[in-house]
Design a protein around this motif. Structure first.
Motif, PDB file in Angstrom:
ATOM      1  N   GLU A 348       0.845  -1.204   0.000  1.00 27.02           N
ATOM      2  CA  GLU A 348       0.000   0.000   0.000  1.00 27.02           C
ATOM      3  C   GLU A 348       0.881   1.255   0.000  1.00 27.02           C
ATOM      4  OE1 GLU A 348      -3.103   0.419  -0.376  1.00 27.02           O
ATOM      5  OE2 GLU A 348      -3.955  -1.573  -0.087  1.00 27.02           O
ATOM      6  N   PRO A 349       1.571   1.536  -1.115  1.00 29.57           N
ATOM      7  CA  PRO A 349       2.514   2.665  -1.138  1.00 29.57           C
ATOM      8  C   PRO A 349       1.853   4.020  -0.906  1.00 29.57           C
ATOM      9  CG  PRO A 349       2.179   1.771  -3.350  1.00 29.57           C
ATOM     10  CD  PRO A 349       1.539   0.824  -2.403  1.00 29.57           C
ATOM     11  N   TYR A 350       0.545   4.125  -1.177  1.00 34.29           N
ATOM     12  CA  TYR A 350      -0.136   5.405  -0.976  1.00 34.29           C
ATOM     13  C   TYR A 350      -0.318   5.738   0.505  1.00 34.29           C
ATOM     14  CZ  TYR A 350      -1.056   6.356  -5.875  1.00 34.29           C
ATOM     15  OH  TYR A 350      -0.909   6.668  -7.214  1.00 34.29           O
ATOM     16  N   PHE A 351      -0.078   4.765   1.384  1.00 31.56           N
ATOM     17  CA  PHE A 351      -0.090   5.060   2.821  1.00 31.56           C
ATOM     18  C   PHE A 351       0.964   6.105   3.177  1.00 31.56           C
ATOM     19  CE2 PHE A 351      -2.094   0.955   4.740  1.00 31.56           C
ATOM     20  CZ  PHE A 351      -3.333   1.382   4.295  1.00 31.56           C
ATOM     21  N   LEU A 352       2.020   6.184   2.371  1.00 34.59           N
ATOM     22  CA  LEU A 352       3.091   7.145   2.642  1.00 34.59           C
ATOM     23  C   LEU A 352       2.558   8.566   2.687  1.00 34.59           C
ATOM     24  CD1 LEU A 352       6.161   7.670   2.970  1.00 34.59           C
ATOM     25  CD2 LEU A 352       6.311   7.829   0.487  1.00 34.59           C
ATOM     26  N   PHE A 353       1.479   8.852   1.963  1.00 30.77           N
ATOM     27  CA  PHE A 353       0.924  10.204   1.892  1.00 30.77           C
ATOM     28  C   PHE A 353      -0.237  10.399   2.868  1.00 30.77           C
ATOM     29  CE2 PHE A 353       2.550   8.744  -2.203  1.00 30.77           C
ATOM     30  CZ  PHE A 353       3.576   9.659  -2.387  1.00 30.77           C
ATOM     31  N   ASP A 354      -0.435   9.404   3.729  1.00 28.80           N
ATOM     32  CA  ASP A 354      -1.479   9.488   4.750  1.00 28.80           C
ATOM     33  C   ASP A 354      -0.884  10.101   6.014  1.00 28.80           C
ATOM     34  OD1 ASP A 354      -4.338   8.185   5.532  1.00 28.80           O
ATOM     35  OD2 ASP A 354      -2.949   8.112   7.219  1.00 28.80           O
ATOM     36  N   VAL A 355      -1.520  11.142   6.528  1.00 22.70           N
ATOM     37  CA  VAL A 355      -1.002  11.851   7.702  1.00 22.70           C
ATOM     38  C   VAL A 355      -0.918  10.916   8.903  1.00 22.70           C
ATOM     39  CG1 VAL A 355      -1.349  13.810   9.258  1.00 22.70           C
ATOM     40  CG2 VAL A 355      -1.977  14.018   6.858  1.00 22.70           C
ATOM     41  N   GLY A 356      -1.926  10.049   9.062  1.00 22.20           N
ATOM     42  CA  GLY A 356      -1.923   9.114  10.184  1.00 22.20           C
ATOM     43  C   GLY A 356      -0.731   8.174  10.142  1.00 22.20           C
TER      44      GLY A 356
END
Length: 678
Positions: A348-356
């Motif tokens: 889930e590489p887009y987790f990198l852009f998740d503030v949490g």
């Protein structure tokens, strides 16, 4: 502990850089695949050559980092749904006219005053197989919405693209959803929906059923609704029904992290399980039994909580920490933390852009790295004092690590965060233990009333403490201007200072001094950059006209909003002030004519009155003036016509047609967002 010398952190940095490069520059899958294959071939060759020639070890290391970089790029490309040909974005006219859309409801999310909302997976459009995540908005009615997770629904409607930020420095909801691979929404009513009798019974369905069962059994035990909603957030991460006032109290007191299931909550669960399993000896077999019990318990917790991304992140993170603890290696904590980062981002590489995600890992890494240093400052002998000191050092370590990124995203700082954490930690510890017991019992049947009452009163006490601390609003520093330059340089200074404090020497002190200079340079550069800017903005505000003229930091406001004139807060304008490090120089009433950078701007409001036969570069129409635009265009001959969001939809369509005939650009702020003139 030379944390930064671990090879794994360099590989992780290379992988993350690959994700970032792919996110912002979007290389093609073909070029990226070729680059990865070449780097893998070089890596394989150098692996065997470096065994014979040790001089090639450094080259082998560099190629390893390049390989991780290209894996990061490929990982993001593979996990970008919009690039898949089967995604609904590639269906012709999907956003232009209604189609028969069949989708499966995956997760119920926080609704609003008008709609119940679900995340759904598209199955087909007009009986053609397509997929992708969307948000389904179902208009609220007097009767409860009967739909549940797992329902397959069919509805005829048009997809609507998620709206992007319509004002400068505003939260970009469209981008936020895009990072979750959600590119569209649909709006419908219960009467328009056809529900398939067959329910898709996957893991999300069973997770939702467990969640619903817990809520139902708590309601049977007469659990107070306000406290129950907080309990669902504390234990299961379900924040959908918490009131805005309670959320604000948690924000102002610096305890927002308590409402989001994070490392704190999963850590409590892991400690509780270890406490229960304490009688099992720490032999090789006993340690393995404990590890399996922890992993199974954390997995079940993730399912019960609805498999939400924050819970999955925390469960994966602590699962790896449990594995590291089982292996009993001195350096394993940092390694397992990095392995969990790599594993999560690989899938889930887009987790990198998740503030949490960012806050969770930065906070945990800061506690592991910095808390021992802070704890050594003082060594209290009294157990109570030592407990308070440990709680303080943990809180300060996490706050120091997350301080720059919190300022960057939220632009405020709760000054009493340390007081909050000391006061709530004993109560929160009890709530987590009692909450786990209550939730486990509620999975099977209604919980005994006396346990529910104790649990409910403990949450009431927690809310009371939070509300009391939040009432000291003068300690909440708001509207802090903080840009990306500050974020980078402050982190460089923080890391350099911690490295120096752990093992002081001249070279490390020199690096600290250099980072201080870099922070000062970021201040100077930001100031120079802002001072050289000039712009006029017509904002997207539905009921009032808001126009700003900015020269450097000085901002002049033109508005017909009486509340703004009296100095009241306005989210749209305040975000603009903070984003530009701005200073409100003057508040002026709306004028018929403005001048900016040698351009004349003609404003026409509901009165329809304007100076005749005066050439203007720009016309701004506001509050639906009843004018003959064709005649006005002949008289004024503007370069562009702007209609703000206070105008009616029918008027804007008429004006757009008039401009199209004259070949004059028409900017509808309602549709395109704010208008900017440099």
């Amino acid at each position: 502990m030379k944390v930064l010398d671990f090879p794994l952190i360099k590989i992780t940095i290379g992988f993350i850089l690959g994700i970032l490069v792919c996110y912002y520059w979007q290389p093609t899958i073909q070029i990226s695949s070729i680059a990865l294959i070449i780097s893998l071939l070089l890596l394989s060759i150098l692996y065997f050559l470096s065994k014979k020639n040790k001089k090639l070890n450094s080259v082998f290391g560099i190629i390893t980092y390049f390989t991780s970089f290209f894996i990061g790029i490929i990982s993001l490309l593979i996990n970008t749904d919009s690039l898949q040909k089967s995604n609904y974005l590639h269906f012709k006219n999907a956003f232009e006219k209604p189609h028969f859309i069949t989708c499966t409801l995956r997760e119920k999310i926080k609704g609003n005053d008008y709609n119940d909302r679900f995340v759904a997976i598209i199955n087909s459009i007009d009986n053609e197989n397509y997929n992708g995540k969307i948000i389904v908005n179902i208009q609220k009615q007097k009767s409860a919405n009967p739909l549940i997770t797992g329902n397959v629904i069919r509805v005829k409607t048009a997809l609507q693209a998620s709206s992007s930020a319509k004002n400068p420095y505003q939260f970009d909801y469209g981008k936020y959803l895009s990072n979750k691979q959600i590119y569209a929404q649909i709006y419908t009513t219960q009467s328009e929906i056809r529900v398939n009798r067959k329910i898709k019974k996957d893991i999300w369905f069973y997770a939702s059923r467990l969640n619903t069962r817990i809520v139902t059994n708590l309601e049977k035990a007469n659990f107070n609704r306000a406290e129950m909603h907080v309990a669902m957030a504390l234990i299961l991460g379900q924040q959908q029904d918490i009131s805005a006032d309670i959320i604000q109290d948690y924000q102002y007191s610096g305890a927002t992290h308590v409402l989001s299931v994070s490392g704190l909550h999963v850590g409590f669960i892991m400690l509780f399980i270890l406490f229960i399993l304490k009688p099992i000896p720490n032999t090789r077999k006993g340690s393995f039994i404990k590890l399996m019990a922890i992993l199974i318990s954390l997995g079940l917790f993730a399912i019960v909580s609805g498999l939400s991304p924050p819970v999955l992140r925390s469960v994966v993170m602590f699962s790896f920490l449990a594995i590291g603890n089982h292996l009993r290696r001195s350096t394993n904590t940092y390694h397992t933390l990095l392995v969990s980062v790599l594993l999560i981002l690989l899938f889930e590489p887009y987790f990198l852009f998740d503030v949490g995600f960012q806050l969770s890992y930065i906070a945990l890494f800061s506690i592991l790295w910095l808390q021992p240093l802070l704890k050594n400052i003082c060594d209290p002998k009294n157990k109570i004092v030592n407990y308070i000191w440990e709680a303080l050092t943990v809180s300060f370590a996490a706050q120091i690590g997350t301080f720059p990124i919190c300022l960057y995203y939220f632009h405020q700082f709760p000054g009493l965060f340390f007081v909050t954490n000391i006061l709530i930690l004993p109560v929160l510890s009890f709530i987590m233990i009692a909450g786990i017991i209550v939730m486990v019992i509620s999975v099977f049947h209604s919980c005994p009333v006396f346990i529910v009452v104790i649990f409910e009163k403990s949450i009431y006490l927690l809310n009371l403490i939070i509300h009391y601390v939040a009432s000291f609003q003068s300690f909440v520093i708001r509207d802090i201007s903080f840009n990306f330059y500050y974020l980078v340089t402050f982190y460089l200074l923080t890391i350099a200072t911690i490295v120096w404090l752990k093992n002081p020497n001249y070279n490390k002190l020199l690096i600290v001094l250099i980072t201080i200079i870099l922070v000062q340079i970021s201040f100077i550069f930001t100031k120079k950059e802002i001072e050289n800017q000039q712009e006029l903005i017509v904002f997207n505000a539905k009921k009032k006209t808001i126009i700003t003229e900015r020269t450097g930091r000085n901002i002049a406001l033109f508005t017909n909003d009486s509340l703004l004139k009296n100095g009241s807060k306005n989210g749209i304008f305040d975000a603009y002030l903070v984003g530009n490090f701005g200073h409100l120089k003057a508040i002026n009433p709306i004028k018929n004519t403005l001048f900016f950078n040698n351009k004349r701007i003609l404003l026409i409001d509901s009165s329809g009155v304007y100076p005749k036969k005066i050439q203007s570069n720009i016309i701004v129409l506001t509050q639906s003036p009843k004018i003959n635009l064709d005649r006005l265009l002949e008289e004024v001959n503007p370069k562009v016509v702007v209609a703000d969001a206070t105008n009616s939809y029918s008027f804007q369509k008429y004006w757009e047609a008039s401009c199209l005939k004259k070949n004059i650009p028409f900017h509808s702020i309602r549709e395109k967002g704010y208008f900017k003139l440099n």
